[in-house]
Enzyme design. Structure first.
Site, mmCIF file in Angstrom:
data_model
loop_
_atom_site.group_PDB
_atom_site.id
_atom_site.type_symbol
_atom_site.label_atom_id
_atom_site.label_comp_id
_atom_site.label_asym_id
_atom_site.label_seq_id
_atom_site.Cartn_x
_atom_site.Cartn_y
_atom_site.Cartn_z
ATOM 1 N N HIS A 171 69.531 102.764 72.328
ATOM 2 C CA HIS A 171 69.240 102.404 73.712
ATOM 3 C C HIS A 171 68.944 100.913 73.851
ATOM 4 O O HIS A 171 68.599 100.220 72.881
ATOM 5 C CB HIS A 171 68.057 103.218 74.240
ATOM 6 C CG HIS A 171 66.778 102.966 73.502
ATOM 7 N ND1 HIS A 171 66.003 101.842 73.703
ATOM 8 C CD2 HIS A 171 66.145 103.681 72.547
ATOM 9 C CE1 HIS A 171 64.946 101.883 72.912
ATOM 10 N NE2 HIS A 171 65.009 102.992 72.192
ATOM 11 N N ARG B 84 65.092 106.074 78.520
ATOM 12 C CA ARG B 84 65.732 104.875 77.995
ATOM 13 C C ARG B 84 67.136 105.133 77.462
ATOM 14 O O ARG B 84 68.005 104.251 77.548
ATOM 15 C CB ARG B 84 64.850 104.222 76.926
ATOM 16 C CG ARG B 84 64.460 105.098 75.734
ATOM 17 C CD ARG B 84 63.310 104.438 74.989
ATOM 18 N NE ARG B 84 62.879 105.114 73.766
ATOM 19 C CZ ARG B 84 61.982 106.091 73.730
ATOM 20 N NH1 ARG B 84 61.457 106.554 74.848
ATOM 21 N NH2 ARG B 84 61.598 106.611 72.561
ATOM 22 N N GLU C 265 63.721 110.482 69.570
ATOM 23 C CA GLU C 265 63.136 109.565 68.589
ATOM 24 C C GLU C 265 62.085 110.286 67.745
ATOM 25 O O GLU C 265 61.572 111.350 68.136
ATOM 26 C CB GLU C 265 62.521 108.363 69.311
ATOM 27 C CG GLU C 265 61.884 107.312 68.419
ATOM 28 C CD GLU C 265 62.851 106.667 67.426
ATOM 29 O OE1 GLU C 265 63.479 107.407 66.643
ATOM 30 O OE2 GLU C 265 62.940 105.414 67.400
ATOM 31 N N ILE C 266 61.748 109.698 66.604
ATOM 32 C CA ILE C 266 60.676 110.198 65.750
ATOM 33 C C ILE C 266 59.398 110.367 66.578
ATOM 34 O O ILE C 266 59.079 109.545 67.435
ATOM 35 C CB ILE C 266 60.411 109.216 64.587
ATOM 36 C CG1 ILE C 266 59.239 109.687 63.713
ATOM 37 C CG2 ILE C 266 60.197 107.799 65.072
ATOM 38 C CD1 ILE C 266 58.981 108.791 62.516
ATOM 39 N N LYS C 267 58.684 111.435 66.336
ATOM 40 C CA LYS C 267 57.378 111.641 66.964
ATOM 41 C C LYS C 267 56.331 110.886 66.137
ATOM 42 O O LYS C 267 56.149 111.165 64.951
ATOM 43 C CB LYS C 267 57.052 113.133 67.034
ATOM 44 C CG LYS C 267 57.929 113.923 67.986
ATOM 45 C CD LYS C 267 57.546 115.395 67.988
ATOM 46 C CE LYS C 267 58.302 116.173 69.062
ATOM 47 N NZ LYS C 267 59.753 116.171 68.852
ATOM 48 N N TYR C 268 55.651 109.961 66.779
ATOM 49 C CA TYR C 268 54.632 109.174 66.089
ATOM 50 C C TYR C 268 53.236 109.771 66.198
ATOM 51 O O TYR C 268 52.279 109.216 65.645
ATOM 52 C CB TYR C 268 54.623 107.736 66.613
ATOM 53 C CG TYR C 268 55.767 106.900 66.104
ATOM 54 C CD1 TYR C 268 55.835 106.532 64.759
ATOM 55 C CD2 TYR C 268 56.780 106.479 66.952
ATOM 56 C CE1 TYR C 268 56.883 105.756 64.284
ATOM 57 C CE2 TYR C 268 57.832 105.697 66.489
ATOM 58 C CZ TYR C 268 57.880 105.336 65.155
ATOM 59 O OH TYR C 268 58.919 104.582 64.686
#
Length: 212
Positions: A10, A59, A83-86
């Site tokens: 993105h 995004r 996206e990766i989960k933080y």
């Protein structure tokens, strides 16, 4: 004939500018990020596209929209491309995480394949969920061009998985700047990386933005 998957990260967000942890957070594109999406569409609308797969985040949807609108293609949203989960690191700076979650941060830097951010995801988990989408694309499209619009960590992990690179090394082996394009060709010999992190379609001002 062969299948080519174009992996597009993105466009710029405020977090890609600052370097804060942003996975489940859902920021809009910046004005410059929107310009990146428009310039991508202006260049890549010339290709014949069979499908566009997109992470269901603001995004990524906004990045895919100019091309889909130009060509009249409906984007296919897939959770596996998120996206990766933080976890507890979401929205925080590196400095904050390094201080508050010191050991977990060191573990993640050392071996992210098996060590997750606090309440977050490992790269093995990301590879597992994203591989289902790649398998779906390969099953449906034996040749042609398919666009996948996803995120920095997810794209790097997918590429490592396809190319046989250790998943724990994704942060050190693969680059994915904002709105960069990587191309993988699939034929009888398996996946071949043809292009990595290209942004030549952008004007120089966008390419030279700091922190992307």
């Amino acid at each position: 004939m062969s299948l080519k998957i174009y992996f597009l990260r993105h466009g710029e967000t405020v977090y890609s500018k600052t370097g804060g942890f942003c996975g489940d957070l859902d920021p809009e594109l910046t004005a410059e990020g929107s310009q990146m999406a428009e310039q991508f569409a202006a260049t890549y609308a010339k290709l014949p596209w069979d499908a566009v797969y997109v992470s269901p985040m603001k995004r990524t949807i906004a990045t895919a929209k100019p091309l889909c609108d130009t060509l009249g293609i409906e984007m296919q949203l897939r959770d596996g491309l998120r996206e990766i989960k933080y976890g507890k690191w979401e929205g925080q700076t590196v400095e904050f995480v390094r201080e508050k979650y010191a050991q977990e941060y060191i573990n993640w830097l050392t071996e992210p394949a098996w060590n997750a951010p606090n309440d977050g995801e490992t790269s093995v988990q990301i590879a597992s969920r994203s591989s289902l989408i790649i398998a779906e694309i390969q099953e449906k499209y034996k040749d042609g061009n398919v666009l996948v619009v996803s995120h920095k960590a997810t794209i790097r992990i997918i590429l490592c998985s396809l190319l046989g690179i250790d998943l724990g090394s994704y942060r050190n082996r693969i680059a994915a700047l904002a709105a960069s394009v990587s191309i993988v060709k699939f034929d009888v010999r398996g996946p071949m990386l043809e292009v990595l992190g290209d942004r030549s379609y952008m004007d120089e001002t966008l390419r030279n933005l700091p922190g992307t």
